[in-house]
Design an enzyme around this catalytic site. Structure first.
Site, PDB file in Angstrom:
ATOM      1  N   ARG A 114       0.831  -1.192   0.000  1.00  0.00           N
ATOM      2  CA  ARG A 114       0.000   0.000   0.000  1.00  0.00           C
ATOM      3  C   ARG A 114       0.870   1.247   0.000  1.00  0.00           C
ATOM      4  NH1 ARG A 114      -3.318  -2.258  -2.027  1.00  0.00           N
ATOM      5  NH2 ARG A 114      -5.487  -2.569  -1.484  1.00  0.00           N
ATOM      6  N   GLU A 153      -2.798   7.920  -5.107  1.00  0.00           N
ATOM      7  CA  GLU A 153      -2.798   7.107  -6.329  1.00  0.00           C
ATOM      8  C   GLU A 153      -3.354   7.906  -7.524  1.00  0.00           C
ATOM      9  OE1 GLU A 153      -3.236   3.052  -6.310  1.00  0.00           O
ATOM     10  OE2 GLU A 153      -1.708   3.217  -4.761  1.00  0.00           O
ATOM     11  N   HIS A 208       0.248   0.145  -9.811  1.00  0.00           N
ATOM     12  CA  HIS A 208      -0.582  -0.707  -8.949  1.00  0.00           C
ATOM     13  C   HIS A 208      -0.979  -1.969  -9.731  1.00  0.00           C
ATOM     14  CE1 HIS A 208      -3.362  -0.524  -5.221  1.00  0.00           C
ATOM     15  NE2 HIS A 208      -3.154  -1.785  -5.555  1.00  0.00           N
TER      16      HIS A 208
HETATM   17  P1  NAD Z   1      -2.610 -10.330   5.159  1.00  0.00           P
HETATM   18  O1  NAD Z   1      -3.627  -9.733   6.039  1.00  0.00           O
HETATM   19  O2  NAD Z   1      -2.696 -11.759   4.798  1.00  0.00           O
HETATM   20  O3  NAD Z   1      -1.172 -10.087   5.798  1.00  0.00           O
HETATM   21  C1  NAD Z   1      -0.777  -8.863   6.347  1.00  0.00           C
HETATM   22  C2  NAD Z   1       0.227  -9.155   7.446  1.00  0.00           C
HETATM   23  O4  NAD Z   1       0.720  -7.914   7.928  1.00  0.00           O
HETATM   24  C3  NAD Z   1      -0.414  -9.868   8.630  1.00  0.00           C
HETATM   25  O5  NAD Z   1       0.263 -11.073   8.915  1.00  0.00           O
HETATM   26  C4  NAD Z   1      -0.266  -8.870   9.761  1.00  0.00           C
HETATM   27  O6  NAD Z   1      -0.012  -9.485  11.016  1.00  0.00           O
HETATM   28  C5  NAD Z   1       0.927  -8.058   9.314  1.00  0.00           C
HETATM   29  N1  NAD Z   1       1.022  -6.758   9.959  1.00  0.00           N
HETATM   30  C6  NAD Z   1       0.002  -5.917  10.288  1.00  0.00           C
HETATM   31  N2  NAD Z   1       0.498  -4.836  10.912  1.00  0.00           N
HETATM   32  C7  NAD Z   1       1.838  -4.996  10.961  1.00  0.00           C
HETATM   33  C8  NAD Z   1       2.900  -4.208  11.485  1.00  0.00           C
HETATM   34  N3  NAD Z   1       2.680  -3.042  12.090  1.00  0.00           N
HETATM   35  N4  NAD Z   1       4.157  -4.667  11.367  1.00  0.00           N
HETATM   36  C9  NAD Z   1       4.396  -5.871  10.764  1.00  0.00           C
HETATM   37  N5  NAD Z   1       3.444  -6.663  10.272  1.00  0.00           N
HETATM   38  C10 NAD Z   1       2.180  -6.228  10.359  1.00  0.00           C
HETATM   39  O7  NAD Z   1      -2.587  -9.406   3.861  1.00  0.00           O
HETATM   40  P2  NAD Z   1      -2.096  -9.848   2.419  1.00  0.00           P
HETATM   41  O8  NAD Z   1      -3.223 -10.469   1.704  1.00  0.00           O
HETATM   42  O9  NAD Z   1      -0.831 -10.580   2.524  1.00  0.00           O
HETATM   43  O10 NAD Z   1      -1.867  -8.398   1.764  1.00  0.00           O
HETATM   44  C11 NAD Z   1      -0.726  -7.640   2.114  1.00  0.00           C
HETATM   45  C12 NAD Z   1      -0.816  -6.246   1.507  1.00  0.00           C
HETATM   46  O11 NAD Z   1      -0.784  -6.330   0.092  1.00  0.00           O
HETATM   47  C13 NAD Z   1      -2.099  -5.493   1.833  1.00  0.00           C
HETATM   48  O12 NAD Z   1      -1.774  -4.147   2.075  1.00  0.00           O
HETATM   49  C14 NAD Z   1      -2.898  -5.574   0.553  1.00  0.00           C
HETATM   50  O13 NAD Z   1      -3.792  -4.511   0.437  1.00  0.00           O
HETATM   51  C15 NAD Z   1      -1.789  -5.480  -0.460  1.00  0.00           C
HETATM   52  N6  NAD Z   1      -2.113  -5.948  -1.806  1.00  0.00           N
HETATM   53  C16 NAD Z   1      -1.609  -5.238  -2.861  1.00  0.00           C
HETATM   54  C17 NAD Z   1      -1.843  -5.672  -4.145  1.00  0.00           C
HETATM   55  C18 NAD Z   1      -1.348  -4.891  -5.311  1.00  0.00           C
HETATM   56  O14 NAD Z   1      -1.973  -4.905  -6.370  1.00  0.00           O
HETATM   57  N7  NAD Z   1      -0.231  -4.220  -5.209  1.00  0.00           N
HETATM   58  C19 NAD Z   1      -2.590  -6.836  -4.378  1.00  0.00           C
HETATM   59  C20 NAD Z   1      -3.076  -7.553  -3.277  1.00  0.00           C
HETATM   60  C21 NAD Z   1      -2.805  -7.092  -2.005  1.00  0.00           C
HETATM   61  C1  MLT Z   2      -5.733  -5.418  -3.743  1.00  0.00           C
HETATM   62  O1  MLT Z   2      -5.721  -4.971  -2.590  1.00  0.00           O
HETATM   63  O2  MLT Z   2      -6.364  -6.430  -4.038  1.00  0.00           O
HETATM   64  C2  MLT Z   2      -4.920  -4.748  -4.762  1.00  0.00           C
HETATM   65  O3  MLT Z   2      -4.442  -3.555  -4.331  1.00  0.00           O
HETATM   66  C3  MLT Z   2      -5.390  -4.836  -6.154  1.00  0.00           C
HETATM   67  C4  MLT Z   2      -6.403  -3.832  -6.602  1.00  0.00           C
HETATM   68  O4  MLT Z   2      -7.081  -3.237  -5.816  1.00  0.00           O
HETATM   69  O5  MLT Z   2      -6.531  -3.622  -7.777  1.00  0.00           O
END
Ligand code: NAD
Ligand code: MLT
Length: 535
Positions: free
Chosen positions: A231, A260, A287
């Site tokens: 994020r 964004e 993204h």
């Molecule tokens: P998840 O909830 O499975 O894992 C997140 C982890 O972060 C958890 O294990 C939690 O304990 C840990 N966490 C929370 N606060 C913390 C802190 N202060 N310090 C250290 N660890 C901490 O989430 P996920 O499905 O693995 O997603 C991770 C990130 O990726 C999210 O922000 C999600 O929005 C993002 N994401 C981005 C994209 C993209 O297109 N770039 C796609 C999917 C997800």
């Molecule tokens: C997500 O959180 O799933 C990603 O950021 C992907 C998206 O929103 O397009």
């Protein structure tokens, strides 16, 4: 019902909604104000990460029942505001994690091997590879911040290429670190001081926002690579810019920004500014983490199915509902039964209730039954209010009416492998209860009703009749219904031992008029007649 989609999702998922009979408007690239101005008639809204489903938008969404987040993070959804209005919020947490994990790994390679710089140079006819020398990843230390779904994928993949993987995540058990072979760091500093690559995989929270600021970057190894495909804002953008210029950070791979841009507008249609875009050692993707064909398909399918089911009143796993550990298939028929058990009370009784106790017996007691209790409450409240009550705000609505809700469980069984036992404690001190179970896959059966033993397969419309337990009454009642052209689907009667009374349940094809009910009630031996509508 009308569904608004404000960001791009897979076209076959949109068609799925249309085929299912929904009126779907896909309007991409709208501003927040434009969305707010058109949201009122829509029953559902499907977004990705750009549309802000905040209190302001929710306030204007007078018909909204479901918000579908096509993706993972929910930082753009004000879940509290949705819950307060009974709006179900669903997301697709698993559908794009592989895509996001792989992009983080790709950005890691790009930052170590200057791939993007080399690509751009070659296109300018500059092939001086001596100026593009990178570093190998094998043997280096990768520090993963947030070892959840995506962090774990990244950990496994980076281990696979020979990196020494360490991770910081104070909220998970040691087992999770062992599972992916990552060494646990007790503090963020412990991780950043030794990592050659730092990659972020946390949600955006108050705690994680700007968690890598100028002070922390100064503590990192000189020449560290930083990847953020989680994020925007987890790494302070100004601090990162300065460190990329000074060389404290050798290169960064950034997929997400604090502010964004629009991902739908063509070049020239927006004036997006971000200083990181000026730096050649900052590899930037728009993204793109979730943007694989596979993830698009998975996310689109998952979100549209969830939204459709939620709109059709089915029980779905929602962000603002108790979790069910993924056991929806087992729980779904019980949820339907539970709602009907809740519906019985105010159709059969008028005395206000002060407490509802729901007890789960047998296999059910081993499940997370929160959603079943909500189903009982939803049924209970349905007779009392015309305001929109959904799974997400029903408990609050019941408790606001001064009704205490208690849940209990026992794995002990008597006659049935699973039983839902609902006790209604009335204000005049009585305790009235209904029990039900599910036979086979989805046959919902009422097994006791206010003290009478039954075995009645619940039908959409039922006449419930209390009568003296004497011969001849059932025949006369059936005749009376026949005379009024009312078709009987099935009939069952039960007794309350020692009471001298019997209870009959008669499944009918359509609700009958009040005059027929009065005729039945005036028959000798008939004590009370009510209609139960479960349709
Ligand atoms: P998840 O909830 O499975 O894992 C997140 C982890 O972060 C958890 O294990 C939690 O304990 C840990 N966490 C929370 N606060 C913390 C802190 N202060 N310090 C250290 N660890 C901490 O989430 P996920 O499905 O693995 O997603 C991770 C990130 O990726 C999210 O922000 C999600 O929005 C993002 N994401 C981005 C994209 C993209 O297109 N770039 C796609 C999917 C997800
Ligand atoms: C997500 O959180 O799933 C990603 O950021 C992907 C998206 O929103 O397009």
């Amino acid at each position: 019902m009308k569904i608004l989609i404000t960001e791009k999702i897979a076209q076959d998922s949109v068609e799925y909604l249309v085929d299912r009979g929904f009126e779907v408007d896909q309007k991409l690239g709208l501003s927040q104000d434009e969305i707010k101005s058109i949201i009122a008639p829509y029953d559902a809204l499907i977004v990705r990460s750009v549309t802000q489903v905040n209190a302001d938008l929710v306030g204007a969404a007078t018909s909204l029942k479901v918000v579908g987040r096509a993706g993972n993070g929910i930082d753009n959804i004000d879940v509290k505001a949705c819950t307060a209005k009974g709006i179900i919020a669903v997301n697709t947490p698993e559908a794009n994690i592989m895509a996001a994990g792989e992009l983080a790994v790709a950005l890691s390679f790009a930052t170590f091997r200057n791939i993007c710089i080399a690509n751009e140079a070659a296109r300018r006819d500059d092939f001086r590879r001596g100026q593009m020398i990178g570093n190998e990843l094998e043997g280096k230390t990768a520090g993963i911040i947030g070892l959840g779904r995506i962090g774990s994928i990244v950990a496994r993949k980076l281990k696979g290429i020979g990196m020494n993987v360490i991770a910081y995540d104070p909220y998970i058990s040691g087992e999770s670190f062992d599972r992916v072979g990552a060494k646990r760091c007790a503090t963020l500093d412990e991780l950043i001081e030794v990592s050659d690559l730092i990659t972020f995989h946390t949600p955006k929270t108050k705690e994680t926002y700007n968690m890598l600021d100028a002070e922390k970057i100064a503590k990192c190894k000189k020449g560290v690579r930083i990847v953020n495909a989680a994020r925007g804002g987890l790494v302070n953008e100004q601090a990162l810019y300065d460190a990329l210029v000074s060389g404290q950070v050798a290169a960064a791979g950034i997929d997400v920004f604090d502010k964004e841009p629009s991902y739908d507008k063509a070049p020239g249609e927006q004036n997006y500014q971000n200083k990181l875009l000026e730096l050649p050692n900052c590899v930037v993707t728009p993204h793109l983490g979730a943007s694989s064909h596979e993830a698009n398909h998975n996310v689109g399918t998952a979100v549209t199915e969830l939204v459709a089911k939620a709109l059709e009143g089915e029980l779905v796993a929602a962000i603002n509902m108790p979790s069910s550990s993924g056991n929806m298939a087992f729980l779904r028929p019980f949820a339907s039964l539970a709602e009907k058990l809740g519906k019985i009370y105010y159709q059969a009784e008028k005395t206000p209730v002060r407490k509802i106790e729901v007890c789960y017996r047998g296999e059910l007691a081993k499940q997370e039954t929160g959603i079943l209790t909500l189903s009982v409450l939803k049924g209970f409240l349905s007779a009392l209010t015309t305001e929109r009550v959904s799974f997400v705000n029903v408990r609050q609505s019941v408790e606001e009416r001064g009704v205490e809700v208690v849940e209990s469980k026992t794995t002990q069984v008597k006659r049935y492998n699973n039983l839902i036992h609902v006790k209604f404690f009335t204000e005049d001190g009585r305790e009235l209860s209904v029990n039900g179970t599910v036979f086979g896959v989805d046959t919902e059966v009422l097994v006791t009703f206010f003290g009478y033993q039954m075995n009645f397969e619940l039908a959409p419309m039922v006449i419930a009749m209390q009568n003296e337990d004497v011969p001849g009454i059932i025949g006369k009642v059936a005749t009376k219904l026949g005379e009024n052209n009312i078709n009987i689907g099935s009939m069952h009667w039960g007794r309350k031992p020692g009471s001298g009374k019997a209870q009959s349940f008669i499944a009918i094809d359509e609700m009958v008029s009040d005059s027929v009910i009065s005729e039945l009630e005036s028959m000798p031996g008939v004590l009370r007649v009510t209609q139960l509508d479960f349709s």
